[in-house]
Design a protein around this motif. Sequence first.
Motif: not given
Length: 807
Positions: A147, A152-153, A160, A163
């Motif tokens: 991602c 955040r996805s 994630n 992240y």
Amino acid sequence: MKMGMELEAARSVVDEKLLFVKVHMPWDMLCTYAEVLHIKMPIQPNDLCTTSSPFNFLSCITKHFYPSEDLIAKETEYFTAPFEKDRLEYFYVKDRDLFFTPSMRSRMAYYILSRAPYEVRGNIKKFGVTKLLDGGVYKAAYPLHDCRFNVRSKEDECPNERYLLYNEWAHPKSFYKMQPLDLIRKYYGEKIGIYFAWLGFYTAMLALAAIVGLGCFIYGYTTQETSTWSKEVCDPLIGGNIVMCPQCDKECTYWRLNSTCESSKVSIKLCIFDNYGTLVFAVFMAIWVTVFLEFWKRYQAELEYEWDTVEFLEQEEQPRPEYEAKCNHERINPVTRAKEKVPYTACGRCIRVSLGIGTVLFWIVLILASVVAIIVYRLAVFFSFSTRLQSDLKELEPFKEYVTAQMATSVTASVISFVVIMVLNILYERVAIWITDFELPRTKTDYENSLTLKMFLFQFVNYYSSCFYIAFAKGKVVGYPGQPVYLLGKYRNEECDPGGCLIELTTQLTVIMGGKAIWNNIQEVLLWMKNLIFRYCTRVGSEKVIPRWEQDYQLQPIGKLGLFYEYLEMVIQFGFVTLFVASFPLAPVLALVNNLFEIRVDAWKIITQFRRMVPEKAQDIGAWQPILQGVAILAVASNAMIIAFTSDMIPRLVYYWSFSVYPYGDHSSHTMQGYINNTLSVFDIQDFSNKSQPLQTPYWFNNSTTCRYRDFRYPPGHHRQYEYSIYYWHVIAAKMAFIIVVEHIVYLTKFVLSYVIPDVPYTVREQIKREKYLSQVILHETNLKLVTKRLKPMYSIHVLITLINMN
């Protein structure tokens, strides 16, 4: 595709001429290559009880220094075994999509891509994505990030992890938190994880050394004004009445000893670093480095077990594609006695290694030549300064300018030395890679170890040679005013600054360590700017969505050597911290501050600026481990010799205990009064040669017939005039005794510590035994029972047929 991979092509949304090929590995293929690579997979959860820490009562405080468990959950511990496709039912499989981690999938995919053939011409077979990258067929090959690092996805199935790593590890707000090593290993692989584990452990151990070093510096700073010998230098009735001999031929003149105090406070500065606290700190660092290496081996053993790399080298190391591509010769394997392909004969191997050794030695000689050139520069510049200052001889204290010239020469030489070091680094880096490629090591571990040894040997000589010269050579062979020693028959050998060579060694260390840190930070900024400019030039309109693979393409590629330069930077720093710490107690403090930033900068760099690296397995830090041990052994001798030969500590101790007792005095009558006068020999100015006779003399010299110089020699008129005095031999004997005693005490302590501290913790040994037992029971004994069940019916039929025949 012939080997079973699934490929999908996608055209770039930024550049229509650019095409992306996405690679996917089906489940069956993953199982096949997991078995080929002997990847260890879970067989059951760890059922051994873990011992609680005695510091659990501090958890309410320490929990704030760890990543949030709500975001990065603690991973479940499993017993593992090498994967076998035919025994899948015995492995702990909850979800096929999550059984193999993304790092495992990427490693298996790269293994296939690096060996897939793409062209055959006669007996020559071309294969591997590396060749296609070198030929420009493909521009890049890399695993995808999961991602964006700062967003955040929105997809629920996306883990994630990038992240989370950015927020809990690389972000500046998390600088005080411990590193999430398990998540780093899961996302980037064991090789990246072991580097950050080592860097974090090294930085934590540096904190203790920095505290002690800072205490030593504070002690020297607070006691500098109470130093008897520095007071005598600055006293106008003592240092002001001592006339010193010229320090160069003709252009230099006589000077008063207290002029050094008034102009540069050299004597006062010397007391900050050259004191008894430095001796204690040097011994402490010799013990510290042993404790650091021993506890690191224990911590490394724990990581080896937790990350399933205990038997990695024995099972998983595969030949490099470059090695396999050149296997045109046959030999008999000494173990299996079967024929196997190799790229060279024994004679060819010998030629390659010999050529590599010869090239390395040539470059080492080139470095030593550059050191000699810098020495000549120092002599020539100081001579030039001295000539220019002839017109200042009417001043009351002309040596003030000479001290300034000497300091300017020292600083400029240090800067030039640093520039030469950096230039030679760039040149030799390419030479070392070419030599290692020519040697053609079999595995990647062999390749990295060979390159590591070459690069460190070169860097060791490149970075430390000037420091070793100042510490152990400068000012040691200078003769005396009437008969000085000349370099190359032209330049008079360098003498130490009036305060000794210790201050100059400290200056050299500060310039090189500080310059290296500044240069590394400049490179980080340039990398960030390069990425920023590239992304700006390739940006598209907001109506177009850039897919994940194209966002990653806009990042910088990781070099072929990966973390090699990061390790090299830290090991060179480790050498500065340990080899010369007796001259610069603040070195651990500077290293600690640098490393606190280095961890986060490296984390920020690999997460935000680089494409995702191909995950690799690593059992330990490789060839860097024996290098660190060698530096630790050398550091004991180096610091003992610095204290003995570079500082004035031993001569002061000899004077204090042997030559400074008042008549009828007790122990309290020992004093350092008269030490300065005792360390200066007398020279008759009539004994000057025509080559070294000063051209002019200051008016205050009057009718003096003698001058003083730093040495222990008999005065003129003695039947052994200008020969070494008995005091000189007492000092030499004390120095040698000090080195022998300190080295033996420290080496004995190191041996005892290495014996007492086991390399593998007891709990880890028990877990390894338990894991091997379960592997044996679950995967082998169960299989044995199945074979036994199949044999029983056959045995019954055989008995029945036998009975019929008997009847």
